[in-house]
Design a protein around this motif. Structure first.
Motif, PDB file in Angstrom:
ATOM      1  N   ASN A 161      44.247  40.991  40.542  1.00  0.00           N
ATOM      2  CA  ASN A 161      43.419  40.382  39.503  1.00  0.00           C
ATOM      3  C   ASN A 161      44.104  40.354  38.145  1.00  0.00           C
ATOM      4  N   LEU A 162      44.787  41.423  37.787  1.00  0.00           N
ATOM      5  CA  LEU A 162      45.354  41.543  36.442  1.00  0.00           C
ATOM      6  C   LEU A 162      46.352  40.431  36.116  1.00  0.00           C
ATOM      7  N   PRO A 163      47.411  40.239  36.903  1.00  0.00           N
ATOM      8  CA  PRO A 163      48.371  39.183  36.540  1.00  0.00           C
ATOM      9  C   PRO A 163      47.834  37.778  36.743  1.00  0.00           C
ATOM     10  N   ALA A 213      32.772  35.842  32.956  1.00  0.00           N
ATOM     11  CA  ALA A 213      31.742  35.395  33.895  1.00  0.00           C
ATOM     12  C   ALA A 213      32.233  35.500  35.336  1.00  0.00           C
ATOM     13  N   THR A 214      33.515  35.171  35.559  1.00  0.00           N
ATOM     14  CA  THR A 214      34.088  35.297  36.895  1.00  0.00           C
ATOM     15  C   THR A 214      34.093  36.748  37.341  1.00  0.00           C
ATOM     16  N   ALA A 215      34.456  37.656  36.433  1.00  0.00           N
ATOM     17  CA  ALA A 215      34.444  39.086  36.753  1.00  0.00           C
ATOM     18  C   ALA A 215      33.039  39.530  37.151  1.00  0.00           C
ATOM     19  N   SER A 226      36.744  44.727  38.638  1.00  0.00           N
ATOM     20  CA  SER A 226      36.332  43.560  37.864  1.00  0.00           C
ATOM     21  C   SER A 226      36.910  43.589  36.453  1.00  0.00           C
ATOM     22  N   ALA A 227      37.026  44.781  35.875  1.00  0.00           N
ATOM     23  CA  ALA A 227      37.569  44.892  34.524  1.00  0.00           C
ATOM     24  C   ALA A 227      39.006  44.390  34.454  1.00  0.00           C
ATOM     25  N   ALA A 228      39.714  44.445  35.593  1.00  0.00           N
ATOM     26  CA  ALA A 228      41.101  43.975  35.608  1.00  0.00           C
ATOM     27  C   ALA A 228      41.174  42.488  35.259  1.00  0.00           C
ATOM     28  N   LEU A 229      40.158  41.693  35.662  1.00  0.00           N
ATOM     29  CA  LEU A 229      40.146  40.275  35.312  1.00  0.00           C
ATOM     30  C   LEU A 229      40.023  40.088  33.802  1.00  0.00           C
ATOM     31  N   ALA A 285      51.586  42.068  43.104  1.00  0.00           N
ATOM     32  CA  ALA A 285      50.216  41.991  43.612  1.00  0.00           C
ATOM     33  C   ALA A 285      50.185  41.412  45.023  1.00  0.00           C
ATOM     34  N   GLY A 286      51.010  40.393  45.260  1.00  0.00           N
ATOM     35  CA  GLY A 286      51.058  39.798  46.589  1.00  0.00           C
ATOM     36  C   GLY A 286      51.520  40.776  47.643  1.00  0.00           C
TER      37      GLY A 286
END
Length: 232
Positions: A131-133, A158-160, A11-14, A38-39
């Motif tokens: 999530n990161l990119p 909030a999304t995370a 979640s922190a990646a977001l 990521a894909g």
């Protein structure tokens, strides 16, 4: 402890991605390369960590129905998002990530049931890489559209939190679910992630980094496969 550690990292990646997109340099080629990477990781994750384990508990016709149902659900929601957020690509990407991420994180929580850390490394790593990119690109587009940095960061935070809650719920509420139910959830998540790769991830990567997309996908695939080897 492992549940909360994995969920916190993923979640922190977001949030970190949103901070990068709002405050740091993010050239388009770099953004595209990371999205493609990521894909590639998610291709391996969908196959090895979701569909293959599900195949041990579901007959192929039911596996196909659940997977296609996930893909159809994502596609219908994605079409609705395109119409309702046409003027705000960053917000549309955030909503798409939310819809994609809920079953994805439910599957992560399910995968953590009775598993060692090696067994969930590939799925958690692939979600983190995704999530990161995606968060960085979405936050960048929100800022370009006139949204304040504080509001954009708040939305991504909030999304995370929502996706973290989905992973915890998947682990705690489905702990006593039967293997066929867990397998069906994995397949629905796999279908949603696969559809998102085709309609959101790879097209965006190709637009931003035309020449490097194929290489980045291969690197992501190999990275996720290497992580999966940790589980034997």
């Amino acid at each position: 402890m492992m549940l909360f550690l994995v969920v916190a990292i993923v979640s922190a990646a977001l949030i970190l991605g949103a901070v990068w997109g709002l405050y740091g340099p993010l050239p388009s080629p770099v953004e595209g390369f990371m999205v493609a990477l990521a894909g590639g990781a998610l291709i391996v994750s969908v196959t090895i960590e979701l569909i293959e384990p599900a195949s041990h508990h579901l007959a192929f016709p039911w596996l196909a129905v659940a997977t296609l149902g996930g893909a159809a659900g994502f596609t219908l929601a994605d079409r609705w998002l395109d119409h309702s957020t046409a003027e705000s690509e960053g917000t549309g990407l955030l909503l798409a990530i939310t819809f994609d991420g809920v079953p994805e994180n439910l599957a992560l929580g399910v995968a953590l049931i009775g598993a060692g850390w090696q067994e969930v490394a590939a799925l958690a790593g692939a979600i983190l890489l995704s999530n990161l990119p995606e968060a960085a690109g979405g936050a960048k587009e929100m800022r370009a559209g006139g949204m304040s940095r504080g509001r954009a960061l708040g939305l991504w935070s909030a999304t995370a939190g929502l996706l973290a809650a989905a992973a915890v719920a998947g682990n705690l509420l489905l702990r006593d679910a039967g293997p066929q139910t867990l397998a069906a959830i994995r397949c629905v998540a796999a279908g949603a992630v696969t559809a998102s790769l085709a309609t959101e991830v790879f097209p965006q990567a190709f637009r931003e980094d035309h020449y490097g997309t194929g290489i980045a996908v291969a690197i992501g695939l190999l990275t996720a496969f290497g992580l999966s080897l940790l589980a034997g």
